[in-house]
Write an enzyme that holds these catalytic residues in place. Structure first.
Site, PDB file in Angstrom:
ATOM      1  N   ASN A 135       0.866  -1.178   0.000  1.00 16.64           N
ATOM      2  CA  ASN A 135       0.000   0.000   0.000  1.00 16.64           C
ATOM      3  C   ASN A 135       0.904   1.229   0.000  1.00 16.64           C
ATOM      4  OD1 ASN A 135      -1.802   2.043   0.537  1.00 16.64           O
ATOM      5  ND2 ASN A 135      -2.280   1.378   2.636  1.00 16.64           N
ATOM      6  N   TRP A 136       0.989   1.866  -1.150  1.00 17.11           N
ATOM      7  CA  TRP A 136       1.937   2.995  -1.272  1.00 17.11           C
ATOM      8  C   TRP A 136       1.383   4.278  -0.648  1.00 17.11           C
ATOM      9  CZ3 TRP A 136       4.076   2.474  -7.047  1.00 17.11           C
ATOM     10  CH2 TRP A 136       4.716   1.243  -7.153  1.00 17.11           C
ATOM     11  N   LYS A 137       0.129   4.220  -0.197  1.00 14.20           N
ATOM     12  CA  LYS A 137      -0.522   5.385   0.432  1.00 14.20           C
ATOM     13  C   LYS A 137      -0.330   6.638  -0.442  1.00 14.20           C
ATOM     14  CE  LYS A 137       0.048   3.301   4.918  1.00 14.20           C
ATOM     15  NZ  LYS A 137      -0.049   3.448   6.366  1.00 14.20           N
ATOM     16  N   HIS A 157      -9.528   0.779   4.945  1.00 11.66           N
ATOM     17  CA  HIS A 157      -8.248   0.931   5.659  1.00 11.66           C
ATOM     18  C   HIS A 157      -8.493   1.811   6.881  1.00 11.66           C
ATOM     19  CE1 HIS A 157      -4.149   2.173   6.567  1.00 11.66           C
ATOM     20  NE2 HIS A 157      -3.749   1.127   5.867  1.00 11.66           N
ATOM     21  N   GLU A 192      -6.966   4.196   8.069  1.00 12.53           N
ATOM     22  CA  GLU A 192      -6.802   5.643   7.829  1.00 12.53           C
ATOM     23  C   GLU A 192      -8.066   6.231   7.202  1.00 12.53           C
ATOM     24  OE1 GLU A 192      -3.072   5.335   5.750  1.00 12.53           O
ATOM     25  OE2 GLU A 192      -2.128   4.725   7.630  1.00 12.53           O
ATOM     26  N   GLU A 248      -5.450  -5.476  10.559  1.00 17.34           N
ATOM     27  CA  GLU A 248      -4.432  -4.452  10.777  1.00 17.34           C
ATOM     28  C   GLU A 248      -4.694  -3.745  12.108  1.00 17.34           C
ATOM     29  OE1 GLU A 248      -2.492  -3.089   6.922  1.00 17.34           O
ATOM     30  OE2 GLU A 248      -4.306  -1.907   7.133  1.00 17.34           O
ATOM     31  N   GLY A 263       2.301   1.884  10.839  1.00 13.53           N
ATOM     32  CA  GLY A 263       3.233   3.005  10.699  1.00 13.53           C
ATOM     33  C   GLY A 263       3.920   3.402  11.996  1.00 13.53           C
ATOM     34  N   SER A 316       3.355  -2.514  10.416  1.00 12.05           N
ATOM     35  CA  SER A 316       4.813  -2.533  10.548  1.00 12.05           C
ATOM     36  C   SER A 316       5.440  -3.874  10.158  1.00 12.05           C
ATOM     37  CB  SER A 316       5.223  -2.118  11.970  1.00 12.05           C
ATOM     38  OG  SER A 316       4.793  -0.795  12.223  1.00 12.05           O
ATOM     39  N   GLY A 357       2.697  -1.092   4.347  1.00 14.32           N
ATOM     40  CA  GLY A 357       2.830   0.311   3.986  1.00 14.32           C
ATOM     41  C   GLY A 357       4.288   0.669   3.754  1.00 14.32           C
ATOM     42  N   GLY A 358       4.945   1.174   4.811  1.00 15.59           N
ATOM     43  CA  GLY A 358       6.308   1.699   4.704  1.00 15.59           C
ATOM     44  C   GLY A 358       7.287   0.811   3.953  1.00 15.59           C
TER      45      GLY A 358
HETATM   46  C1  PEP Z   1      -0.698  -0.178   5.938  1.00 10.74           C
HETATM   47  O1  PEP Z   1      -0.519   0.755   5.186  1.00 10.74           O
HETATM   48  O2  PEP Z   1      -1.750  -0.818   5.849  1.00 10.74           O
HETATM   49  C2  PEP Z   1       0.316  -0.503   6.929  1.00 10.74           C
HETATM   50  C3  PEP Z   1       0.168  -1.591   7.629  1.00 10.74           C
HETATM   51  O3  PEP Z   1       1.378   0.356   7.048  1.00 10.74           O
HETATM   52  P1  PEP Z   1       2.824   0.012   7.713  1.00 10.74           P
HETATM   53  O4  PEP Z   1       3.280  -1.271   7.096  1.00 10.74           O
HETATM   54  O5  PEP Z   1       3.685   1.169   7.380  1.00 10.74           O
HETATM   55  O6  PEP Z   1       2.597  -0.147   9.191  1.00 10.74           O
END
Ligand code: PEP
Length: 256
Positions: free
Chosen positions: A10-12, A96, A98, A168, A174, A214, A235-236
């Site tokens: 997920n490049w957000k 998600h 967010e 999640e 994050g 993470s 994500g990251g």
């Molecule tokens: C996500 O974007 O769904 C996520 C889990 O981010 P990260 O891996 O950065 O925690």
């Protein structure tokens, strides 16, 4: 039943078109042949078409991070599932945390989007997860049960089999704090049990449940070793080709 693992990036709200193209090219090259697992990237809307061109004929799938719950119409600023298909997507992330947190998305809306995505031939990745205070006050399973039931309400068995669920924990997204493999497994197994109660064992055994929060190269192998963890929503660590390739190439110790 063995489920095909799925690693989803997920490049957000990261990457210009040029940067997205660069990353997609690197992934295409490094993940040229995937025999026993799936890889997926979900860039921002602006890069979908360009990334789609690059990924054509590759093993890496394309998805979006959200969609509107209508096919078309006067919804300024929104993007419809038909447009996502048109841009080359086969997956879409829905609900998600967010989006739930910053854009007030409810599970009822996620459910509407989920049913529309399926009707339009997109595979939804439906996200559920508890916040830190909910975990600390012992409400994790209640929250997960409510979100899962409401978000997946009224899906047929066939529709559920074509749906991916992502657990999640909000406190792990994050933040650098990952759920331990045991904490994640406990919730994954609970979600599978919920599916089992409504849809029966064979549907429950076939639905892929991803873990997100993470996920990094140094914890992916132990997470993937858990029996009910079928992949990651990342994500990251999906923003750097080397890290994401390592995640896709996770290794679990053989029990043979
Ligand atoms: C996500 O974007 O769904 C996520 C889990 O981010 P990260 O891996 O950065 O925690």
């Amino acid at each position: 039943m063995s489920r095909r693992p799925l690693m989803a990036g997920n490049w957000k709200m990261h990457k210009t078109i040029e940067e997205a193209v660069q990353l997609a090219n690197a992934l295409k090259e490094a993940l040229a042949k995937l025999n026993d697992r799936d890889a997926l990237v979900c860039p921002p809307f602006t890069s979908l078409s360009s990334v789609s061109e690059i990924l054509k004929g590759s093993s890496v799938f394309l998805g979006a991070q959200n969609m509107n719950d209508n096919v078309q119409g006067a919804f300024t600023g929104e993007v419809s599932p038909v447009m996502l298909k048109d841009a080359g997507c086969s997956f879409v992330i829905l609900g998600h945390s967010e989006r739930r947190q910053y854009y007030s998305e409810t599970s009822a809306l996620v459910n509407q989007k989920c049913r529309l995505a399926l009707a339009q031939g997109l595979t939804p990745i439906v996200c559920v997860g508890e916040k830190l205070d909910e975990r600390e006050s012992g409400k994790t399973f209640d929250v997960i049960k409510t979100q899962t039931k409401e978000s997946l309400n009224n899906l047929s068995s066939e529709q559920l089999k074509s749906t991916v669920i992502a657990y999640e924990p909000v406190w792990a997204i994050g933040t650098g704090k990952t759920a331990t493999p045991a904490q994640a497994q406990e919730v994954h197994s609970f979600v599978r049990q919920l599916i089992n109660e409504t849809y029966g064992e064979s549907v429950a055994a076939s639905v892929r449940i991803l873990y997100g929060g993470s996920v990094k190269p140094d914890n992916i192998d132990s997470l993937m070793a858990q029996p009910d963890i079928d992949g990651g929503l990342v994500g990251g660590a999906s923003l750097k080709a080397g890290d994401f390739v390592r995640l896709v190439n996770f290794q679990v110790p053989c029990n043979c």
